[in-house]
Design a protein around this motif. Structure first.
Motif, mmCIF file in Angstrom:
data_model
loop_
_atom_site.group_PDB
_atom_site.id
_atom_site.type_symbol
_atom_site.label_atom_id
_atom_site.label_comp_id
_atom_site.label_asym_id
_atom_site.label_seq_id
_atom_site.Cartn_x
_atom_site.Cartn_y
_atom_site.Cartn_z
ATOM 1 N N ALA A 1 -3.571 5.506 7.107
ATOM 2 C CA ALA A 1 -4.221 4.378 6.434
ATOM 3 C C ALA A 1 -3.426 3.084 6.630
ATOM 4 C CB ALA A 1 -4.385 4.687 4.950
ATOM 5 N N LYS B 1 -1.747 11.268 6.289
ATOM 6 C CA LYS B 1 -2.932 10.484 5.920
ATOM 7 C C LYS B 1 -2.549 9.103 5.384
ATOM 8 C CE LYS B 1 -5.808 14.521 4.904
ATOM 9 N NZ LYS B 1 -6.605 15.235 3.874
ATOM 10 N N VAL B 2 -1.436 9.037 4.634
ATOM 11 C CA VAL B 2 -0.996 7.742 4.114
ATOM 12 C C VAL B 2 -0.581 6.819 5.254
ATOM 13 C CG1 VAL B 2 0.722 6.607 2.666
ATOM 14 C CG2 VAL B 2 -0.314 8.716 1.904
ATOM 15 N N PHE C 1 0.828 -1.210 0.000
ATOM 16 C CA PHE C 1 0.000 0.000 0.000
ATOM 17 C C PHE C 1 0.863 1.262 0.000
ATOM 18 C CE2 PHE C 1 -1.920 3.344 2.628
ATOM 19 C CZ PHE C 1 -3.007 3.669 1.837
ATOM 20 N N LEU C 2 1.915 1.268 0.802
ATOM 21 C CA LEU C 2 2.801 2.433 0.839
ATOM 22 C C LEU C 2 3.536 2.626 -0.480
ATOM 23 C CD1 LEU C 2 4.394 2.191 4.410
ATOM 24 C CD2 LEU C 2 2.668 3.805 3.621
ATOM 25 N N LYS D 1 -0.333 15.129 3.663
ATOM 26 C CA LYS D 1 -0.692 13.960 2.855
ATOM 27 C C LYS D 1 0.030 12.706 3.358
ATOM 28 C CE LYS D 1 -3.364 16.074 -0.136
ATOM 29 N NZ LYS D 1 -4.820 15.760 -0.225
ATOM 30 N N ASN E 1 2.741 1.678 -3.476
ATOM 31 C CA ASN E 1 1.873 1.995 -4.611
ATOM 32 C C ASN E 1 1.174 3.338 -4.469
ATOM 33 O OD1 ASN E 1 2.483 -0.478 -5.834
ATOM 34 N ND2 ASN E 1 0.822 -1.521 -4.747
ATOM 35 N N ASP E 2 1.368 4.011 -3.352
ATOM 36 C CA ASP E 2 0.727 5.315 -3.134
ATOM 37 C C ASP E 2 1.644 6.420 -3.652
ATOM 38 O OD1 ASP E 2 -0.434 7.722 -1.904
ATOM 39 O OD2 ASP E 2 -1.637 6.288 -0.766
ATOM 40 N N SER E 3 1.103 7.268 -4.508
ATOM 41 C CA SER E 3 1.912 8.353 -5.094
ATOM 42 C C SER E 3 2.282 9.412 -4.065
ATOM 43 C CB SER E 3 1.149 8.997 -6.253
ATOM 44 O OG SER E 3 -0.095 9.518 -5.805
ATOM 45 N N ARG E 4 1.471 9.595 -3.028
ATOM 46 C CA ARG E 4 1.783 10.600 -2.006
ATOM 47 C C ARG E 4 3.036 10.220 -1.228
ATOM 48 N NH1 ARG E 4 -4.021 10.412 0.802
ATOM 49 N NH2 ARG E 4 -3.565 8.208 0.429
ATOM 50 N N PHE E 5 3.233 8.932 -1.004
ATOM 51 C CA PHE E 5 4.420 8.448 -0.310
ATOM 52 C C PHE E 5 5.673 8.706 -1.147
ATOM 53 C CE2 PHE E 5 7.342 4.968 0.883
ATOM 54 C CZ PHE E 5 7.475 5.225 2.238
ATOM 55 N N SER E 6 5.618 8.386 -2.426
ATOM 56 C CA SER E 6 6.768 8.615 -3.316
ATOM 57 C C SER E 6 7.039 10.096 -3.513
ATOM 58 C CB SER E 6 6.517 7.934 -4.663
ATOM 59 O OG SER E 6 6.278 6.553 -4.505
#
Length: 349
Positions: free
Chosen positions: A162, A158-159, A85-86, A155, A88-93
């Motif tokens: 989740a 929030k990631v 999940f981390l 952001k 594949n999340d664009s906010r993390f990258s």
């Protein structure tokens, strides 16, 4: 006889050593006592080339051995799902690549543009006007970079919230710490043991108390304004009668002390039964998970630790659910209730 006695003594010594060894192994096998805020493991990214540009990657299948302990009851499936999940999340990258570098890149680009303009533009008023325009554009760019960093930090919170929603059922929370300015691979994922059930209960009580206070304040303010405007009513309630007595005392030049109602005592019995308000429980859980990234990052940097016992403090800190530092519910109350940012700031960010 002496040889036999020596052999008996040696055998007794060996037996005592073996017994001590068995006792030590039995002590080592005793289950450890996990406390809130206790560090469990740290995960580092995989070593790859182009660390200045490419984001850090992790192996979702490689779970740390510390998280597979018997007392945690943590499954590898949940760890793999959290890491995927981390990743594949664009906010993390986006946070990994731009957070610590966007302001530095903008300043470097601005300096290069200024040097080019200083060489090309003819010295005089034109150069002076160009420098003023460049300063204004640079200041606006810095403000936009700081705004973008604030947005990326929110952001990321929030990631991580989740991701912690998956881990919280195992009483585990995680956070991300970025320790690099040039390299994108100097980040760490810290895993902590934390049971947030009591924190959610206390925060739900605080939310119920705030709701009761907000509902009580408009009623009292409306009644006081009606008394000040002189709008007469045929039937007076208990609060109207009290307000009338205060107004009469003020007219007779007596000293009047106005006291607000003790809402804490009024809603004390109501706040105890939080289970009847599932909406507040879910809201409290959401607030705690949103603040888990900032809280655990501060814990990893030892910013929330209690002062040592040798230091004399004027107001000793209150210990709630974490013995070594301030609790997660205290941190959430401080950020969401005690020092709440203004509305215009919350709308922008």
């Amino acid at each position: 006889m002496s040889l036999e006695s020596n052999s008996n003594n040696d055998s007794n010594e060996v037996s005592t050593v073996e017994g001590a060894g068995r006792q030590s192994t039995s002590r080592d096998k005793s289950p450890r006592i996990l406390e809130n805020g206790q560090w469990l493991a740290t995960v580092k990214p995989l070593d790859k080339c182009c660390s200045l540009v490419t984001p850090a990657t992790f192996d979702p299948e490689c779970i740390p051995s510390e998280l597979l302990a018997d007392d945690l009851h943590f499954s590898s499936h949940d760890y793999t799902m959290t890491m995927e999940f981390l990743l594949n999340d664009s906010r993390f990258s986006c946070y990994i690549i731009f957070y610590r570098r966007i302001l530095l890149v903008w300043i470097l680009i601005s300096l290069i543009v200024f040097i080019i303009l200083a060489i090309e533009v003819v010295p005089g008023l034109e150069l002076f006007g160009t420098a003023i325009v460049w300063l204004i554009i640079m200041a606006v760019g810095i403000a936009l970079c700081l705004y973008a960093k604030q947005r990326m930090d929110r952001k990321l919170g929030k990631v991580i919230a989740a991701a912690n929603q998956i881990l919280m059922k195992h009483k585990i929370l995680m956070c991300m710490e970025d320790q690099g300015t040039r390299s994108c691979h100097k980040i760490s994922l810290h895993f902590y043991f934390y049971d947030i059930s009591q924190c959610v209960y206390l925060l739900a009580k605080r939310l119920l108390l705030e709701e009761t206070k907000s509902k009580a304040k408009p009623d009292t303010s409306a009644q006081m304004s009606a008394e000040r405007n002189g709008s007469g009513t045929a039937v007076l309630s208990a609060t109207d009668a009290d307000a009338a007595e205060i107004a009469a005392a003020a007219a007779s030049d007596e000293v009047v002390i106005a006291m607000e109602a003790d809402t804490d005592a009024i809603v004390g019995d109501v706040a105890e039964d939080v289970s009847s308000h599932p909406r507040l429980v879910l809201k409290a859980e959401k607030l705690i998970l949103q603040q888990s990234q900032h809280y655990l990052r501060s814990v990893s940097r030892s910013l929330l630790n209690f002062p040592p016992p040798t230091v004399i403090v004027r107001m000793p800190p209150t210990v709630r659910h974490c013995k070594t530092c301030y609790c997660l519910c205290q941190f959430t109350e401080e950020r969401c209730f005690n020092h709440k940012p203004p509305k215009w700031y919350r709308r922008i960010c």
